[in-house]
Design an enzyme around this catalytic site. Structure first.
Site, PDB file in Angstrom:
ATOM      1  N   TRP A 103       0.832  -1.214   0.000  1.00 14.34           N
ATOM      2  CA  TRP A 103       0.000   0.000   0.000  1.00 14.34           C
ATOM      3  C   TRP A 103       0.857   1.251   0.000  1.00 14.34           C
ATOM      4  O   TRP A 103       0.542   2.229  -0.673  1.00 14.34           O
ATOM      5  CB  TRP A 103      -1.006  -0.020   1.162  1.00 14.34           C
ATOM      6  CG  TRP A 103      -2.025  -1.084   0.930  1.00 14.34           C
ATOM      7  CD1 TRP A 103      -2.182  -2.242   1.637  1.00 14.34           C
ATOM      8  CD2 TRP A 103      -2.996  -1.140  -0.131  1.00 14.34           C
ATOM      9  NE1 TRP A 103      -3.184  -2.999   1.095  1.00 14.34           N
ATOM     10  CE2 TRP A 103      -3.699  -2.355   0.014  1.00 14.34           C
ATOM     11  CE3 TRP A 103      -3.333  -0.286  -1.185  1.00 14.34           C
ATOM     12  CZ2 TRP A 103      -4.730  -2.730  -0.858  1.00 14.34           C
ATOM     13  CZ3 TRP A 103      -4.359  -0.662  -2.051  1.00 14.34           C
ATOM     14  CH2 TRP A 103      -5.036  -1.864  -1.880  1.00 14.34           C
ATOM     15  N   ASP A 173      -1.887   6.824   6.127  1.00 10.31           N
ATOM     16  CA  ASP A 173      -2.913   5.900   5.676  1.00 10.31           C
ATOM     17  C   ASP A 173      -3.234   4.953   6.830  1.00 10.31           C
ATOM     18  O   ASP A 173      -2.441   4.071   7.164  1.00 10.31           O
ATOM     19  CB  ASP A 173      -2.386   5.122   4.459  1.00 10.31           C
ATOM     20  CG  ASP A 173      -3.381   4.091   3.928  1.00 10.31           C
ATOM     21  OD1 ASP A 173      -4.430   3.887   4.572  1.00 10.31           O
ATOM     22  OD2 ASP A 173      -3.096   3.496   2.869  1.00 10.31           O
ATOM     23  N   LYS A 197     -12.926  -1.625   6.742  1.00 14.80           N
ATOM     24  CA  LYS A 197     -12.323  -2.509   7.746  1.00 14.80           C
ATOM     25  C   LYS A 197     -12.924  -2.180   9.122  1.00 14.80           C
ATOM     26  O   LYS A 197     -13.777  -2.907   9.598  1.00 14.80           O
ATOM     27  CB  LYS A 197     -10.799  -2.377   7.757  1.00 14.80           C
ATOM     28  CG  LYS A 197     -10.167  -2.887   6.445  1.00 14.80           C
ATOM     29  CD  LYS A 197      -9.445  -1.789   5.777  1.00 14.80           C
ATOM     30  CE  LYS A 197      -8.648  -2.075   4.537  1.00 14.80           C
ATOM     31  NZ  LYS A 197      -8.711  -3.269   3.793  1.00 14.80           N
TER      32      LYS A 197
END
Ligand SMILES: Cc1ncc(COP(=O)(O)O)c(C=O)c1O
Length: 361
Positions: A103, A173, A197
């Site tokens: 990511w 993030d 999530k």
């Protein structure tokens, strides 16, 4: 009565059952108004109350200081990879990025389209099994910001510390670890998190941004991607993802009922210690991550013989333990144990892993 499985998916991930039940109860007729939240105008009094309550509950949960805006945007976390440089990186400026996994690298590749990126640190020399300490970082003199991913969902690498960079804004993030334990928001310039999530359904991304970072977007920045325009319009410059926002609000209410992030953090700690403890003690399963950098949310593990992967996964499904297959880029297994995963779910997984080891170890 439907039977709910234990869902270890990395995202979209399990949601609290109580939240789904409440959404179901309210689906056709929200609080006696005779319509679904999905069918309401985002400008209506009813929806405004829903949206404002969700924001306030999130502010309460994370003690978000008043000089931060909370935005409920679309395009997922991936759109932020572009939105961040478009808003915060001047055309001739430089941004520092830390590479701790897949990511991080996606955010780096996207930022490079908009300006100069300095890789301040990379976990590559550690095979992405450890996070380089800040004393190993090479920072730019005048970085517009430093970006890092606090939890790498695929690799299972998580910061358990916050970098200390003086005045350089930290942009982080937190897609896969927001709300999982207490957090000092005031240490950050901007926090963003894809919802699917620990927040709610996919498609929504929550951005928490310090007010002094608004109004810096390039003139070429599309209107829809300009944080200041989003903030000035209460995240309703266009029609927002109304149902996802509402459902996220239900998750925030649920989290408050659980005792907030301090209480869920304690539970998450027990869950992760139980699972890693079991893996470390076993002869069949292993996790390669440096202990201090192990993710509390995503626990990747391998079986000593990968020919056992298929029977392991098939047996798990039979017991209602779903989505344990690791990401296609790394293989092996991964158990994602976000806030909605109960300790009973982790214990059921360990029971199964123990049985499987006795039969195949
Ligand atoms: C850490 C992290 N960042 C970014 C993303 C991308 O999120 P989205 O699919 O919402 O764009 C994910 C997705 O799982 C993620 O785990």
């Amino acid at each position: 009565m439907s039977k709910r499985a234990f869902n270890f998916c990395a995202g979209p991930a399990a949601l609290p059952e109580a939240v789904l039940q409440r959404a179901q109860a309210e689906l056709l007729d929200w609080q006696g108004r005779g319509l679904s939240v999905m069918e309401m105008s985002h400008r209506s009094e009813e929806y405004t109350a829903i949206a404002e309550k969700a924001e306030q509950d999130l502010r309460d949960l994370l003690s978000i200081p008043s000089n931060y805006k909370v935005l409920f945007l679309q395009g997922g976390a991936s759109q932020q990879f572009a939105e961040i440089p478009l808003n915060l990186l001047p055309e001739n400026g430089v941004a520092d990025y830390v590479d701790t996994g897949i990511w991080s690298r996606k955010s780096i590749d996207e930022a490079k389209r908009f300006g100069h990126v300095n890789i301040a640190a990379s976990a590559k020399p550690y095979d992405y099994f450890a996070i380089p300490g800040q004393n190993e970082w090479t920072l730019s003199d005048n970085a517009a910001y430093l970006h890092y991913a606090s939890n790498e969902t695929i690799g299972g690498l998580q910061f358990d510390w916050i970098p200390d960079l003086g005045d350089t804004p930290l942009v982080t993030d937190m897609s896969s670890d927001i709300l999982s334990r207490p957090l000092d928001v005031s240490r950050f310039g901007l926090i963003y998190a894809g919802a699917q999530k620990n927040i709610g359904p996919s498609g929504l991304v929550v951005v928490i941004v310090r007010e002094d970072l608004l109004g810096r977007a390039r003139s070429s920045c599309p209107t829809m991607l300009d944080y200041k325009i989003a903030a000035d319009n209460g995240s309703m410059y266009n029609t927002p993802a109304t149902f996802s926002w509402y459902l996220s609000g239900l998750v925030f209410e649920w989290l408050k009922e659980q005792g907030g992030v301090a209480a869920i953090g304690k539970l998450n700690d027990i869950k992760q210690r139980t699972l890693y403890g079991f893996i470390d003690a076993s002869g069949l399963y292993s996790n390669p991550i440096n202990k201090a950098d192990r993710s509390w949310m995503n626990v990747p593990f391998r079986l000593a013989d990968d020919r056992l992967d298929k029977p392991f996964l098939a047996g798990a499904e039979e017991r209602g333990l779903l989505n344990l297959k690791g990401h296609r880029s790394v293989g092996g297994m991964r158990a994602s144990i976000y806030n909605a995963m109960t300790l009973a779910g982790v214990e059921a997984l360990i029971d199964y892993m123990g049985d499987f080891e006795r039969r195949h170890g």
